[in-house]
Motif scaffolding. Structure first.
Motif, mmCIF file in Angstrom:
data_model
loop_
_atom_site.group_PDB
_atom_site.id
_atom_site.type_symbol
_atom_site.label_atom_id
_atom_site.label_comp_id
_atom_site.label_asym_id
_atom_site.label_seq_id
_atom_site.Cartn_x
_atom_site.Cartn_y
_atom_site.Cartn_z
ATOM 1 N N MET A 173 -7.973 1.092 -6.741
ATOM 2 C CA MET A 173 -8.619 0.646 -5.517
ATOM 3 C C MET A 173 -7.558 0.263 -4.496
ATOM 4 O O MET A 173 -6.687 -0.551 -4.785
ATOM 5 N N ASP A 174 -7.640 0.805 -3.294
ATOM 6 C CA ASP A 174 -6.673 0.503 -2.252
ATOM 7 C C ASP A 174 -6.999 -0.829 -1.604
ATOM 8 O O ASP A 174 -8.156 -1.193 -1.440
ATOM 9 N N LEU A 175 -5.934 -1.540 -1.211
ATOM 10 C CA LEU A 175 -6.109 -2.799 -0.501
ATOM 11 C C LEU A 175 -5.383 -2.731 0.817
ATOM 12 O O LEU A 175 -4.294 -2.175 0.906
ATOM 13 N N SER A 176 -5.930 -3.291 1.838
ATOM 14 C CA SER A 176 -5.224 -3.402 3.107
ATOM 15 C C SER A 176 -4.335 -4.626 3.048
ATOM 16 O O SER A 176 -4.550 -5.522 2.226
ATOM 17 N N PRO A 177 -3.315 -4.734 3.926
ATOM 18 C CA PRO A 177 -2.425 -5.883 3.899
ATOM 19 C C PRO A 177 -3.161 -7.202 4.040
ATOM 20 O O PRO A 177 -2.755 -8.206 3.472
ATOM 21 N N THR A 178 -4.282 -7.222 4.781
ATOM 22 C CA THR A 178 -5.008 -8.474 4.976
ATOM 23 C C THR A 178 -5.787 -8.868 3.742
ATOM 24 O O THR A 178 -6.183 -10.016 3.578
ATOM 25 N N ASP A 179 -6.028 -7.895 2.824
ATOM 26 C CA ASP A 179 -6.766 -8.190 1.611
ATOM 27 C C ASP A 179 -5.879 -8.789 0.529
ATOM 28 O O ASP A 179 -6.371 -9.332 -0.448
ATOM 29 N N ALA A 180 -4.550 -8.623 0.672
ATOM 30 C CA ALA A 180 -3.636 -9.062 -0.372
ATOM 31 C C ALA A 180 -3.638 -10.565 -0.478
ATOM 32 O O ALA A 180 -3.535 -11.265 0.527
ATOM 33 N N PRO A 181 -3.731 -11.144 -1.685
ATOM 34 C CA PRO A 181 -3.765 -12.586 -1.855
ATOM 35 C C PRO A 181 -2.416 -13.204 -1.580
ATOM 36 O O PRO A 181 -1.382 -12.588 -1.755
ATOM 37 N N ASP B 213 3.724 2.830 0.245
ATOM 38 C CA ASP B 213 3.358 1.427 0.445
ATOM 39 C C ASP B 213 1.865 1.147 0.280
ATOM 40 O O ASP B 213 1.369 0.125 0.759
ATOM 41 N N THR B 214 1.134 2.027 -0.380
ATOM 42 C CA THR B 214 -0.271 1.749 -0.667
ATOM 43 C C THR B 214 -0.352 0.693 -1.768
ATOM 44 O O THR B 214 0.424 0.725 -2.720
ATOM 45 N N VAL B 215 -1.291 -0.250 -1.636
ATOM 46 C CA VAL B 215 -1.419 -1.365 -2.564
ATOM 47 C C VAL B 215 -2.628 -1.157 -3.470
ATOM 48 O O VAL B 215 -3.700 -0.775 -3.007
ATOM 49 N N TYR B 216 -2.437 -1.413 -4.780
ATOM 50 C CA TYR B 216 -3.499 -1.246 -5.766
ATOM 51 C C TYR B 216 -3.605 -2.490 -6.635
ATOM 52 O O TYR B 216 -2.644 -3.261 -6.757
ATOM 53 N N HIS B 217 -4.776 -2.674 -7.240
ATOM 54 C CA HIS B 217 -4.924 -3.657 -8.300
ATOM 55 C C HIS B 217 -4.331 -3.081 -9.582
ATOM 56 O O HIS B 217 -4.620 -1.948 -9.952
ATOM 57 N N ARG B 218 -3.484 -3.860 -10.244
ATOM 58 C CA ARG B 218 -2.923 -3.400 -11.511
ATOM 59 C C ARG B 218 -3.980 -3.522 -12.604
ATOM 60 O O ARG B 218 -4.655 -4.544 -12.722
ATOM 61 N N ARG B 219 -4.115 -2.471 -13.410
ATOM 62 C CA ARG B 219 -5.066 -2.465 -14.511
ATOM 63 C C ARG B 219 -4.327 -2.143 -15.808
ATOM 64 O O ARG B 219 -3.329 -1.427 -15.800
ATOM 65 N N ALA C 233 -0.202 5.478 -14.285
ATOM 66 C CA ALA C 233 -0.974 5.330 -13.055
ATOM 67 C C ALA C 233 -0.270 6.084 -11.940
ATOM 68 O O ALA C 233 0.952 5.969 -11.780
ATOM 69 N N GLU C 234 -1.012 6.862 -11.169
ATOM 70 C CA GLU C 234 -0.457 7.624 -10.058
ATOM 71 C C GLU C 234 -1.090 7.176 -8.741
ATOM 72 O O GLU C 234 -2.246 6.756 -8.710
ATOM 73 N N CYS C 235 -0.312 7.292 -7.687
ATOM 74 C CA CYS C 235 -0.807 6.941 -6.358
ATOM 75 C C CYS C 235 -1.809 7.994 -5.893
ATOM 76 O O CYS C 235 -1.531 9.198 -5.933
ATOM 77 N N ALA C 236 -2.980 7.540 -5.453
ATOM 78 C CA ALA C 236 -4.008 8.470 -4.992
ATOM 79 C C ALA C 236 -3.637 9.111 -3.662
ATOM 80 O O ALA C 236 -4.154 10.180 -3.316
ATOM 81 N N ARG C 237 -2.735 8.486 -2.920
ATOM 82 C CA ARG C 237 -2.370 9.005 -1.611
ATOM 83 C C ARG C 237 -1.252 10.036 -1.685
ATOM 84 O O ARG C 237 -1.349 11.119 -1.104
ATOM 85 N N CYS C 238 -0.155 9.722 -2.401
ATOM 86 C CA CYS C 238 1.000 10.630 -2.406
ATOM 87 C C CYS C 238 1.292 11.226 -3.777
ATOM 88 O O CYS C 238 2.166 12.089 -3.904
ATOM 89 N N GLY C 239 0.601 10.777 -4.831
ATOM 90 C CA GLY C 239 0.792 11.345 -6.159
ATOM 91 C C GLY C 239 1.983 10.810 -6.927
ATOM 92 O O GLY C 239 2.263 11.284 -8.032
ATOM 93 N N ALA C 240 2.715 9.831 -6.393
ATOM 94 C CA ALA C 240 3.883 9.274 -7.091
ATOM 95 C C ALA C 240 3.431 8.462 -8.302
ATOM 96 O O ALA C 240 2.338 7.898 -8.327
ATOM 97 N N VAL C 241 4.282 8.412 -9.317
ATOM 98 C CA VAL C 241 3.977 7.614 -10.506
ATOM 99 C C VAL C 241 4.186 6.143 -10.180
ATOM 100 O O VAL C 241 5.269 5.726 -9.773
#
Length: 214
Positions: A1-9, A25-31, A39-47
């Motif tokens: 799930m992507d988070l915007s900078p304002t969503d980050a705690p 620089d896309t932010v995700y919840h770690r699972r 886990a791969e980035c949904a935007r750029c495909g990086a590990v």
């Protein structure tokens, strides 16, 4: 799930549950990840992260093994050459010294750095970090060492040396009696250990360790 900078705690503990792609620089919840998963980035495909697998104690045991194998690889003869009944063996430093005397100083320095200095620095740096990580602490000099480990990775070329040595042994066999010595086998073992370390996600140490209060 992507988070915007304002969503980050803002809370530091909650922030450790976030995962940031170092490429976009896309932010995700770690699972939690199962063994063998990544886990791969949904935007750029990086590990982003791989299953953590081996813990600090297991990695530290491998580091000690690598240190013993490294000492054997550098002190034991690599190959023995024979001609007309006369045999001469050579260690890694014998080869480097010969290259230096043969007006190949640049090659000799590069060989010394990539086959001795950089691997040894990597082994000691990893051992130092993992020694403290066993108890969840960050070792003194944690940040610069982590950065140095990132840059040292491509410069440990034991696998290139082993492959080159095997090719040279095959070619030299046309002119000499060539006998592989224990040093070359030790370097092959070191190559396997370094390959294991290369597959370990050391970035997890940022999350698994904590700064000690001054």
């Amino acid at each position: 799930m992507d988070l915007s900078p304002t969503d980050a705690p803002d809370d530091a503990t909650a922030a450790q549950a976030l995962l940031i792609c170092e490429h976009c620089d896309t932010v995700y919840h770690r699972r939690p990840l199962a063994k063998g998963e990544g886990a791969e980035c949904a935007r750029c495909g990086a590990v982003l992260e791989r299953c953590r697998g081996m813990r600090a104690n297991g990695l530290l045991a491998l580091i000690l093994t690598a240190l013993v194998v490294f000492a054997q690889a550098t002190l034991w003869p690599i190959v023995t050459l024979g001609l007309n009944g006369q045999y001469v063996d050579a260690t890694l430093w014998d080869v480097i010294h010969t290259m230096w005397l043969d007006q190949s100083q640049v090659v000799a320095v590069l060989a010394a750095l990539t086959l001795f200095v950089f691997p040894l620095c990597k082994i000691f740096a990893l051992g130092w970090l993992l020694l403290y990580a066993r108890s969840g602490r960050r070792a003194p000099g944690f940040r610069p060492l982590m950065v140095a480990m990132h840059h040292l990775g491509p410069w440990t070329m034991s696998e290139v040396f082993v492959l080159g040595a095997l090719v040279s042994i095959v070619k030299a066999h046309l002119y000499f009696d060539v006998l592989p010595d224990p040093g070359i086998y030790a370097y092959a073992g070191l190559m396997l250990l370094i390959t294991v370390f290369a597959g370990v996600d050391l970035s997890r140490l940022w999350d698994e360790t904590r700064e000690e209060s001054p």
